[in-house]
Design a protein around this motif. Structure first.
Motif, PDB file in Angstrom:
ATOM      1  N   UNK A  52     -21.914 -15.690 -37.317  1.00  0.00           N
ATOM      2  CA  UNK A  52     -21.904 -16.565 -36.151  1.00  0.00           C
ATOM      3  C   UNK A  52     -20.811 -16.121 -35.178  1.00  0.00           C
ATOM      4  N   UNK A  53     -20.785 -16.715 -33.994  1.00  0.00           N
ATOM      5  CA  UNK A  53     -19.837 -16.302 -32.959  1.00  0.00           C
ATOM      6  C   UNK A  53     -18.391 -16.607 -33.337  1.00  0.00           C
ATOM      7  N   UNK A  54     -18.159 -17.672 -34.103  1.00  0.00           N
ATOM      8  CA  UNK A  54     -16.797 -18.074 -34.437  1.00  0.00           C
ATOM      9  C   UNK A  54     -16.164 -17.290 -35.571  1.00  0.00           C
ATOM     10  N   UNK A  55     -16.950 -16.487 -36.305  1.00  0.00           N
ATOM     11  CA  UNK A  55     -16.404 -15.752 -37.445  1.00  0.00           C
ATOM     12  C   UNK A  55     -15.644 -14.511 -36.983  1.00  0.00           C
ATOM     13  N   UNK A  56     -14.471 -14.253 -37.577  1.00  0.00           N
ATOM     14  CA  UNK A  56     -13.721 -13.046 -37.202  1.00  0.00           C
ATOM     15  C   UNK A  56     -14.347 -11.802 -37.832  1.00  0.00           C
ATOM     16  N   UNK A  57     -14.187 -10.656 -37.170  1.00  0.00           N
ATOM     17  CA  UNK A  57     -14.662  -9.392 -37.731  1.00  0.00           C
ATOM     18  C   UNK A  57     -13.665  -8.934 -38.783  1.00  0.00           C
ATOM     19  N   UNK A  58     -14.139  -8.666 -39.985  1.00  0.00           N
ATOM     20  CA  UNK A  58     -13.271  -8.250 -41.077  1.00  0.00           C
ATOM     21  C   UNK A  58     -13.369  -6.740 -41.212  1.00  0.00           C
ATOM     22  N   UNK A  59     -12.223  -6.059 -41.118  1.00  0.00           N
ATOM     23  CA  UNK A  59     -12.212  -4.614 -41.271  1.00  0.00           C
ATOM     24  C   UNK A  59     -11.878  -4.262 -42.709  1.00  0.00           C
ATOM     25  N   UNK A  60     -12.433  -3.151 -43.176  1.00  0.00           N
ATOM     26  CA  UNK A  60     -12.139  -2.672 -44.516  1.00  0.00           C
ATOM     27  C   UNK A  60     -10.691  -2.212 -44.586  1.00  0.00           C
ATOM     28  N   UNK A  61     -10.053  -2.408 -45.740  1.00  0.00           N
ATOM     29  CA  UNK A  61      -8.697  -1.929 -45.944  1.00  0.00           C
ATOM     30  C   UNK A  61      -8.676  -1.141 -47.244  1.00  0.00           C
ATOM     31  N   UNK A  62      -8.199   0.073 -47.163  1.00  0.00           N
ATOM     32  CA  UNK A  62      -8.179   0.964 -48.318  1.00  0.00           C
ATOM     33  C   UNK A  62      -7.123   0.506 -49.317  1.00  0.00           C
ATOM     34  N   UNK A  63      -7.481   0.470 -50.601  1.00  0.00           N
ATOM     35  CA  UNK A  63      -6.539   0.090 -51.637  1.00  0.00           C
ATOM     36  C   UNK A  63      -5.652   1.243 -52.064  1.00  0.00           C
ATOM     37  N   UNK A  64      -5.961   2.448 -51.605  1.00  0.00           N
ATOM     38  CA  UNK A  64      -5.205   3.631 -52.004  1.00  0.00           C
ATOM     39  C   UNK A  64      -4.103   3.963 -51.002  1.00  0.00           C
ATOM     40  N   UNK A  65      -4.452   4.007 -49.694  1.00  0.00           N
ATOM     41  CA  UNK A  65      -3.460   4.380 -48.679  1.00  0.00           C
ATOM     42  C   UNK A  65      -3.073   3.205 -47.787  1.00  0.00           C
ATOM     43  N   UNK A  66      -3.701   2.030 -47.969  1.00  0.00           N
ATOM     44  CA  UNK A  66      -3.400   0.784 -47.244  1.00  0.00           C
ATOM     45  C   UNK A  66      -3.704   0.853 -45.750  1.00  0.00           C
ATOM     46  N   UNK A  67      -4.584   1.760 -45.309  1.00  0.00           N
ATOM     47  CA  UNK A  67      -4.977   1.837 -43.908  1.00  0.00           C
ATOM     48  C   UNK A  67      -6.325   1.159 -43.730  1.00  0.00           C
ATOM     49  N   UNK A  68      -6.627   0.732 -42.486  1.00  0.00           N
ATOM     50  CA  UNK A  68      -7.881   0.045 -42.219  1.00  0.00           C
ATOM     51  C   UNK A  68      -8.943   1.029 -41.750  1.00  0.00           C
ATOM     52  N   UNK A  69     -10.204   0.600 -41.842  1.00  0.00           N
ATOM     53  CA  UNK A  69     -11.311   1.398 -41.336  1.00  0.00           C
ATOM     54  C   UNK A  69     -12.109   2.117 -42.401  1.00  0.00           C
ATOM     55  N   UNK A  70     -11.620   2.162 -43.634  1.00  0.00           N
ATOM     56  CA  UNK A  70     -12.360   2.797 -44.721  1.00  0.00           C
ATOM     57  C   UNK A  70     -11.941   2.148 -46.030  1.00  0.00           C
ATOM     58  N   UNK A  71     -12.623   2.504 -47.115  1.00  0.00           N
ATOM     59  CA  UNK A  71     -12.261   1.958 -48.413  1.00  0.00           C
ATOM     60  C   UNK A  71     -11.813   3.076 -49.349  1.00  0.00           C
ATOM     61  N   UNK A  72     -11.460   2.715 -50.561  1.00  0.00           N
ATOM     62  CA  UNK A  72     -10.901   3.653 -51.528  1.00  0.00           C
ATOM     63  C   UNK A  72     -11.883   4.779 -51.879  1.00  0.00           C
ATOM     64  N   UNK A  73     -13.176   4.468 -51.870  1.00  0.00           N
ATOM     65  CA  UNK A  73     -14.186   5.435 -52.292  1.00  0.00           C
ATOM     66  C   UNK A  73     -14.244   6.656 -51.373  1.00  0.00           C
ATOM     67  N   UNK A  74     -14.069   6.453 -50.066  1.00  0.00           N
ATOM     68  CA  UNK A  74     -14.190   7.567 -49.124  1.00  0.00           C
ATOM     69  C   UNK A  74     -12.847   7.966 -48.518  1.00  0.00           C
ATOM     70  N   UNK A  75     -11.746   7.589 -49.164  1.00  0.00           N
ATOM     71  CA  UNK A  75     -10.408   7.874 -48.641  1.00  0.00           C
ATOM     72  C   UNK A  75     -10.070   9.354 -48.802  1.00  0.00           C
ATOM     73  N   UNK A  76      -9.606   9.960 -47.701  1.00  0.00           N
ATOM     74  CA  UNK A  76      -9.183  11.360 -47.748  1.00  0.00           C
ATOM     75  C   UNK A  76      -7.683  11.495 -47.519  1.00  0.00           C
ATOM     76  N   UNK A  77      -6.999  10.376 -47.243  1.00  0.00           N
ATOM     77  CA  UNK A  77      -5.555  10.390 -47.018  1.00  0.00           C
ATOM     78  C   UNK A  77      -4.821  10.486 -48.349  1.00  0.00           C
ATOM     79  N   UNK A  78      -3.598  11.024 -48.355  1.00  0.00           N
ATOM     80  CA  UNK A  78      -2.845  11.072 -49.610  1.00  0.00           C
ATOM     81  C   UNK A  78      -2.452   9.660 -50.048  1.00  0.00           C
ATOM     82  N   UNK A  79      -2.435   9.445 -51.344  1.00  0.00           N
ATOM     83  CA  UNK A  79      -2.106   8.131 -51.890  1.00  0.00           C
ATOM     84  C   UNK A  79      -0.624   7.840 -51.709  1.00  0.00           C
TER      85      UNK A  79
END
Length: 70
Positions: free
Chosen positions: A22-49
């Motif tokens: 709905x219009x009132x819901x905020x957009x939730x971005x993925x947060x990587x559990x490995x490098x703690x950055x947003x926009x991707x998850x642990x499965x496709x993370x290419x950043x160093x841990x």
């Protein structure tokens, strides 16, 4: 010549559908559990841990003395 759509069968199991938010819901971005950055998850993370924090050894707990209730 008549062109008909292909014959399709109903797939087994629950259909995969994306819920419309709905219009009132905020957009939730993925947060990587490995490098703690947003926009991707642990499965496709290419950043160093990030280095893990070293935990201090736990001190042993002392047993509590029983008190007599009268």
């Amino acid at each position: 010549m008549i062109v008909l759509p292909p014959n399709t069968k109903k797939r087994a199991g629950r259909p995969k559908r994306r819920r419309i938010s709905s219009k009132g819901e905020p957009n939730v971005q993925l947060k990587c559990g490995r490098c703690k950055k947003t926009g991707h998850n642990r499965k496709i993370c290419t950043n160093p841990a990030l280095p893990r924090k070293q935990q201090e050894p736990k001190q042993p707990r002392h047993k509590k003395a029983k008190t007599q209730q009268e």
